[in-house]
Design a protein around this motif. Structure first.
Motif, PDB file in Angstrom:
ATOM      1  N   GLN A 143       7.228   9.942 -27.646  1.00  0.00           N
ATOM      2  CA  GLN A 143       6.161   9.410 -28.458  1.00  0.00           C
ATOM      3  C   GLN A 143       6.607   8.502 -29.511  1.00  0.00           C
ATOM      4  OE1 GLN A 143       3.956  12.807 -30.049  1.00  0.00           O
ATOM      5  NE2 GLN A 143       3.821  13.710 -28.238  1.00  0.00           N
ATOM      6  N   ASP A 144       5.667   7.672 -29.964  1.00  0.00           N
ATOM      7  CA  ASP A 144       5.854   6.617 -31.259  1.00  0.00           C
ATOM      8  C   ASP A 144       7.038   5.815 -30.899  1.00  0.00           C
ATOM      9  OD1 ASP A 144       3.860   7.892 -32.512  1.00  0.00           O
ATOM     10  OD2 ASP A 144       4.824   9.474 -33.397  1.00  0.00           O
ATOM     11  N   MET A 145       7.126   5.328 -29.810  1.00  0.00           N
ATOM     12  CA  MET A 145       8.503   4.471 -29.565  1.00  0.00           C
ATOM     13  C   MET A 145       8.117   2.990 -29.824  1.00  0.00           C
ATOM     14  SD  MET A 145       9.202   6.205 -25.763  1.00  0.00           S
ATOM     15  CE  MET A 145       7.292   6.359 -25.467  1.00  0.00           C
ATOM     16  N   HIS A 146       9.138   2.279 -30.035  1.00  0.00           N
ATOM     17  CA  HIS A 146       9.334   0.771 -30.139  1.00  0.00           C
ATOM     18  C   HIS A 146      10.529   0.383 -29.487  1.00  0.00           C
ATOM     19  CE1 HIS A 146      11.331   1.219 -33.727  1.00  0.00           C
ATOM     20  NE2 HIS A 146      11.894   0.171 -33.442  1.00  0.00           N
ATOM     21  N   MET A 147      10.829  -0.889 -29.027  1.00  0.00           N
ATOM     22  CA  MET A 147      11.985  -1.174 -28.316  1.00  0.00           C
ATOM     23  C   MET A 147      12.720  -2.308 -29.078  1.00  0.00           C
ATOM     24  SD  MET A 147      12.581  -1.753 -24.283  1.00  0.00           S
ATOM     25  CE  MET A 147      11.910  -0.040 -23.812  1.00  0.00           C
ATOM     26  N   ASP A 148      13.826  -2.240 -29.492  1.00  0.00           N
ATOM     27  CA  ASP A 148      14.441  -3.288 -30.021  1.00  0.00           C
ATOM     28  C   ASP A 148      15.706  -3.971 -29.359  1.00  0.00           C
ATOM     29  OD1 ASP A 148      15.642  -4.916 -32.266  1.00  0.00           O
ATOM     30  OD2 ASP A 148      16.660  -3.249 -33.114  1.00  0.00           O
ATOM     31  N   PHE A 149      15.603  -5.024 -28.924  1.00  0.00           N
ATOM     32  CA  PHE A 149      16.548  -6.065 -28.177  1.00  0.00           C
ATOM     33  C   PHE A 149      17.403  -6.886 -28.987  1.00  0.00           C
ATOM     34  CE2 PHE A 149      12.959  -5.126 -24.927  1.00  0.00           C
ATOM     35  CZ  PHE A 149      13.956  -4.726 -23.900  1.00  0.00           C
ATOM     36  N   ALA A 150      18.859  -6.455 -28.861  1.00  0.00           N
ATOM     37  CA  ALA A 150      19.759  -7.234 -29.771  1.00  0.00           C
ATOM     38  C   ALA A 150      20.418  -8.055 -28.791  1.00  0.00           C
ATOM     39  CB  ALA A 150      20.438  -6.345 -30.811  1.00  0.00           C
ATOM     40  N   VAL A 151      20.575  -9.393 -29.089  1.00  0.00           N
ATOM     41  CA  VAL A 151      21.765 -10.059 -28.234  1.00  0.00           C
ATOM     42  C   VAL A 151      22.726 -10.360 -29.458  1.00  0.00           C
ATOM     43  CG1 VAL A 151      22.263 -12.204 -27.318  1.00  0.00           C
ATOM     44  CG2 VAL A 151      19.980 -11.061 -26.884  1.00  0.00           C
ATOM     45  N   ARG A 152      24.106 -10.008 -29.424  1.00  0.00           N
ATOM     46  CA  ARG A 152      25.104 -10.104 -30.239  1.00  0.00           C
ATOM     47  C   ARG A 152      26.108 -11.229 -29.711  1.00  0.00           C
ATOM     48  NH1 ARG A 152      23.604  -4.871 -29.887  1.00  0.00           N
ATOM     49  NH2 ARG A 152      22.984  -3.897 -31.859  1.00  0.00           N
ATOM     50  N   GLY A 153      26.491 -12.252 -30.725  1.00  0.00           N
ATOM     51  CA  GLY A 153      27.487 -13.232 -30.525  1.00  0.00           C
ATOM     52  C   GLY A 153      27.631 -14.060 -31.804  1.00  0.00           C
ATOM     53  N   VAL A 154      28.226 -15.294 -31.622  1.00  0.00           N
ATOM     54  CA  VAL A 154      28.261 -16.232 -32.459  1.00  0.00           C
ATOM     55  C   VAL A 154      27.404 -17.342 -32.657  1.00  0.00           C
ATOM     56  CG1 VAL A 154      29.993 -17.652 -33.821  1.00  0.00           C
ATOM     57  CG2 VAL A 154      30.810 -15.816 -32.612  1.00  0.00           C
ATOM     58  N   CYS A 155      26.589 -17.409 -33.842  1.00  0.00           N
ATOM     59  CA  CYS A 155      25.483 -18.494 -33.848  1.00  0.00           C
ATOM     60  C   CYS A 155      26.008 -19.679 -33.618  1.00  0.00           C
ATOM     61  CB  CYS A 155      24.475 -17.933 -35.222  1.00  0.00           C
ATOM     62  SG  CYS A 155      25.338 -18.614 -36.493  1.00  0.00           S
ATOM     63  N   ALA A 156      25.096 -20.738 -33.640  1.00  0.00           N
ATOM     64  CA  ALA A 156      25.375 -22.226 -33.379  1.00  0.00           C
ATOM     65  C   ALA A 156      25.979 -22.443 -34.719  1.00  0.00           C
ATOM     66  CB  ALA A 156      24.211 -22.956 -33.062  1.00  0.00           C
ATOM     67  N   ASP A 157      25.666 -22.304 -35.816  1.00  0.00           N
ATOM     68  CA  ASP A 157      26.234 -22.575 -37.187  1.00  0.00           C
ATOM     69  C   ASP A 157      27.739 -22.239 -37.421  1.00  0.00           C
ATOM     70  OD1 ASP A 157      23.899 -23.752 -37.958  1.00  0.00           O
ATOM     71  OD2 ASP A 157      23.143 -22.140 -39.177  1.00  0.00           O
ATOM     72  N   CYS A 158      27.915 -20.999 -36.760  1.00  0.00           N
ATOM     73  CA  CYS A 158      29.187 -20.224 -37.098  1.00  0.00           C
ATOM     74  C   CYS A 158      30.073 -20.877 -36.062  1.00  0.00           C
ATOM     75  CB  CYS A 158      29.101 -19.134 -37.160  1.00  0.00           C
ATOM     76  SG  CYS A 158      28.418 -18.218 -38.540  1.00  0.00           S
ATOM     77  N   ALA A 159      29.598 -21.424 -34.859  1.00  0.00           N
ATOM     78  CA  ALA A 159      30.475 -21.919 -33.824  1.00  0.00           C
ATOM     79  C   ALA A 159      30.786 -23.270 -34.182  1.00  0.00           C
ATOM     80  CB  ALA A 159      29.727 -21.673 -32.525  1.00  0.00           C
ATOM     81  N   GLY A 160      30.072 -24.011 -34.995  1.00  0.00           N
ATOM     82  CA  GLY A 160      30.200 -25.247 -35.492  1.00  0.00           C
ATOM     83  C   GLY A 160      29.401 -26.164 -34.546  1.00  0.00           C
ATOM     84  N   ALA A 161      28.449 -25.844 -33.647  1.00  0.00           N
ATOM     85  CA  ALA A 161      27.638 -26.728 -32.828  1.00  0.00           C
ATOM     86  C   ALA A 161      26.541 -27.093 -33.499  1.00  0.00           C
ATOM     87  CB  ALA A 161      27.340 -25.736 -31.548  1.00  0.00           C
ATOM     88  N   THR A 162      26.176 -28.387 -33.270  1.00  0.00           N
ATOM     89  CA  THR A 162      25.177 -28.914 -33.861  1.00  0.00           C
ATOM     90  C   THR A 162      23.975 -28.801 -32.763  1.00  0.00           C
ATOM     91  OG1 THR A 162      26.316 -30.507 -34.862  1.00  0.00           O
ATOM     92  CG2 THR A 162      24.027 -31.252 -34.764  1.00  0.00           C
TER      93      THR A 162
END
Length: 164
Positions: A143-162
């Motif tokens: 009962q009383d459920m929700h789902m949480d989807f997490a993708v983990r990695g390095v964001c574009a800002d931290c990776a230096g990508a524009t």
């Protein structure tokens, strides 16, 4: 002359509907998180944000009161609590009628970003998959459920990508 009651404050209505007291602290915390629905906060970040925003508040929220309050708000389903890969809890207002809340956690800067906009057309498929999983669990008695989807990695800002 009869006085007409003013419409109830939506934050007070939410607190009452979930069986919580309508304290000034509860109104401040829930009001702040509802005003910033796409942002998740650690306990310390939330406390700092409230101190910066509470120029009119008589007393700032102490650490323990805030811990207890966000715990109660999470227990009744008004807040979403996520634990990142560093075991840090992050809180945000529970999106209304959301079964799946896809988000990206950067392993470098620890910023938590919602992915619903980035997924666009695929967000519907994700929502359907989450609903199917929840229905299967509900049939088993959960009962009383929700789902949480997490993708983990390095964001574009931290990776230096524009971004393109």
């Amino acid at each position: 002359m009869a006085t007409q009651s003013l419409p109830s404050d939506p934050i007070d209505a939410l607190l009452s509907a979930h069986g919580l007291r309508r304290t000034s602290a509860a109104r401040r915390v829930l009001g702040w998180l509802l005003a910033h629905p796409d942002t998740s906060y650690t306990h310390a970040q939330l406390q700092a944000a409230l101190v910066g925003a509470d120029t009119e508040a008589a007393t700032p929220l102490d650490r323990v009161t805030l811990y207890r309050l966000i715990d109660r708000l999470t227990q009744v389903g008004l807040l979403l609590c996520r634990v990142d890969s560093q075991r840090v809890r992050r809180y945000q207002a529970m999106p209304p009628s959301v079964q799946a809340t896809p988000h990206f956690e950067c392993q470098s800067c620890h910023r938590d970003s919602p992915l619903a906009g980035a997924l666009r057309a695929n967000a519907d498929d994700l929502e359907k998959a989450a609903q199917t999983a929840i229905e299967a669990l509900r049939a088993l008695g959960y009962q009383d459920m929700h789902m949480d989807f997490a993708v983990r990695g390095v964001c574009a800002d931290c990776a230096g990508a524009t971004p393109a």
